[in-house]
Design a protein around this motif. Structure first.
Motif, short mmCIF file in Angstrom:
data_model
loop_
_atom_site.label_atom_id
_atom_site.label_comp_id
_atom_site.label_asym_id
_atom_site.label_seq_id
_atom_site.Cartn_x
_atom_site.Cartn_y
_atom_site.Cartn_z
N ASP A 158 0.83 -1.21 0.00
CA ASP A 158 0.00 0.00 0.00
C ASP A 158 0.86 1.26 0.00
N PHE A 159 2.02 1.18 0.64
CA PHE A 159 2.92 2.34 0.67
C PHE A 159 3.58 2.57 -0.69
N VAL A 160 4.17 1.54 -1.26
CA VAL A 160 4.94 1.73 -2.50
C VAL A 160 4.03 1.94 -3.71
N PHE A 161 2.77 1.49 -3.64
CA PHE A 161 1.85 1.69 -4.76
C PHE A 161 1.15 3.05 -4.70
N GLU A 162 1.41 3.81 -3.63
CA GLU A 162 0.79 5.13 -3.49
C GLU A 162 1.70 6.21 -4.06
N SER A 163 1.11 7.12 -4.81
CA SER A 163 1.89 8.22 -5.39
C SER A 163 2.17 9.27 -4.32
N ALA A 179 4.47 3.43 -8.26
CA ALA A 179 3.33 4.32 -8.02
C ALA A 179 2.42 4.38 -9.24
N ARG A 180 3.02 4.33 -10.43
CA ARG A 180 2.20 4.38 -11.65
C ARG A 180 1.36 3.12 -11.82
N ILE A 181 1.96 1.95 -11.62
CA ILE A 181 1.17 0.72 -11.75
C ILE A 181 0.23 0.55 -10.56
N GLY A 182 0.54 1.25 -9.45
CA GLY A 182 -0.32 1.17 -8.27
C GLY A 182 -1.67 1.82 -8.46
N LYS A 183 -1.85 2.55 -9.58
CA LYS A 183 -3.16 3.13 -9.87
C LYS A 183 -4.20 2.07 -10.17
N LEU A 184 -3.75 0.87 -10.51
CA LEU A 184 -4.68 -0.25 -10.70
C LEU A 184 -5.33 -0.60 -9.37
N ASP A 185 -6.63 -0.57 -9.32
CA ASP A 185 -7.36 -0.76 -8.07
C ASP A 185 -7.09 -2.14 -7.46
N GLN A 186 -6.86 -2.15 -6.15
CA GLN A 186 -6.64 -3.37 -5.37
C GLN A 186 -5.43 -4.19 -5.83
#
Length: 371
Positions: free
Chosen positions: A133-138, A152-159
């Motif tokens: 949750d930390f590394v996927f957040e911008s 962070a860019r690929i973390g925009k994919l939900d869940q």
């Protein structure tokens, strides 16, 4: 500042070492001291992450964390939890589990090690979800931009964090676990616990903010949040703070699993282990408060990044340890190394920022002198 923050830790250390000396003589004293140092070294990243959460809590709930929270951490996780795990896995009653721990330490340690895959799966999934949750957040500040930026860019994919954690758990359970079903169940419970506790804390915090914004300007009536006079943060109270407190306790439990199991390599006496790990837990609590009061995380901005990367490394080590032993020196060394690197990067960043801020002033002085 030091005495006020670490005073209780110093007192508990003196008391714990005195009890260890009475209980098992000089050898017990030495073992307790070793276990305390081991716990502190393995859990420093825990203090950094705890400080980030504690910084969002009101002074009242910070005191709860230091009183009730430390009782749960010392007596609950370091003494009662191992007994509970051994009792459940070995199908023993509470009295039988205590008798086994006190009179047959070797068998007690073996029973606890048998349950380790389930313990590791639960703790690893909780910590892995926190890391993902930390590394996927911008975020504006990036410690490792070449890596954190793409994540962070690929973390925009939900869940996405749930997907990555679930795939990791499935692979580990399928290829490394002796009993895949138990590992899967424990891991899924770890994920559910993280999602539930973290989600409820954020839900009530947002509800408090909404209530605060809807009020007619009465600053004295804030049902869920209050403002800090030092850094302007919105501090959680009420239900929001309660769930943040639960979150901190589960987080501490996840960090302590590995330390409790590893402690049996030093001693098989549950009293000695509880004393040593309890002293270490006190210092982690005090260090957490020290970081909050000194504003260390605001000054050294990459410390939080380093702590989360250390959490990710610990989660991976716990998953790997389900199939093969991973030395505590590796887990502790990785965590300490990442945090030291993050601290050094923060110092370098601060010097660059200060140098950039001083340059315009120097130019102005030169211009004024030339005029």
């Amino acid at each position: 500042m030091i005495l006020r923050t670490f005073g209780w830790s110093f007192a508990i250390t003196a008391l714990g070492l005195f009890v260890a000396l009475l209980y098992d003589g000089p050898s017990g004293l030495a073992l307790v001291a070793i276990l305390a140092v081991l716990e502190i070294s393995l859990s420093f990243d825990n203090a950094v992450v705890n400080a980030k959460v504690l910084d969002r809590m009101s002074p009242f709930w910070q005191k709860i964390f230091l009183t009730i929270g430390i009782a749960v951490a010392v007596f609950g996780m370091r003494l009662v939890f191992p007994l509970l795990i051994v009792g459940i896995t070995a199908k023993l009653g509470p009295i039988e589990a205590i008798d086994l721990a006190l009179n047959d330490g070797a068998t007690y340690a073996d029973k606890l090690h048998e349950a380790y895959p389930m313990i590791a799966a639960f703790g690893a999934m909780f910590l892995l979800m926190l890391f993902l949750d930390f590394v996927f957040e911008s975020r504006s500040e990036k410690w490792l931009p070449w890596l954190e930026g793409p994540l962070a860019r690929i973390g925009k994919l939900d869940q996405l964090s749930v997907v990555v954690a679930a795939v990791s758990l499935t692979v580990v359970a399928g290829y490394f676990a002796d009993d895949p079903s138990q590992v899967m169940i424990a891991g899924v419970l770890g994920m559910i616990t993280y999602i539930l506790v973290n989600g409820l804390g954020e839900l009530f915090a947002e509800a408090g903010l909404d209530d605060d914004d809807d009020e007619d300007g009465d600053e004295d009536e804030k049902p869920q949040v209050e403002r800090s006079g030092t850094n302007g943060l919105v501090l959680a109270t009420g239900k929001a703070a309660f769930f943040l407190f639960l979150y901190l306790e589960v987080l501490d439990a996840s960090f302590s699993f590995d330390g409790v199991i590893g402690a049996f390599a030093v001693s098989q006496d549950p009293i000695v282990i509880a004393l040593g790990l309890g002293i270490g837990a006190m210092y982690i609590r005090s260090l957490t408060v020290y970081l909050v009061r000194k504003g260390t995380l605001h000054e050294y901005v990459y410390l939080e990044h380093g702590a989360h990367w250390a959490i990710g490394a610990l989660a991976v080590c716990m998953l790997v340890s389900i199939g093969t032993h991973v030395s505590e020196l590796i887990t502790g060394g990785l965590g300490a190394g990442l945090i030291i690197a993050a601290f050094a990067s923060s110092v370098i960043r601060n010097r660059r920022v200060d140098a950039g801020a001083e340059t315009p002033g120097e130019d102005k002085e030169l211009q004024s002198s030339s005029v």
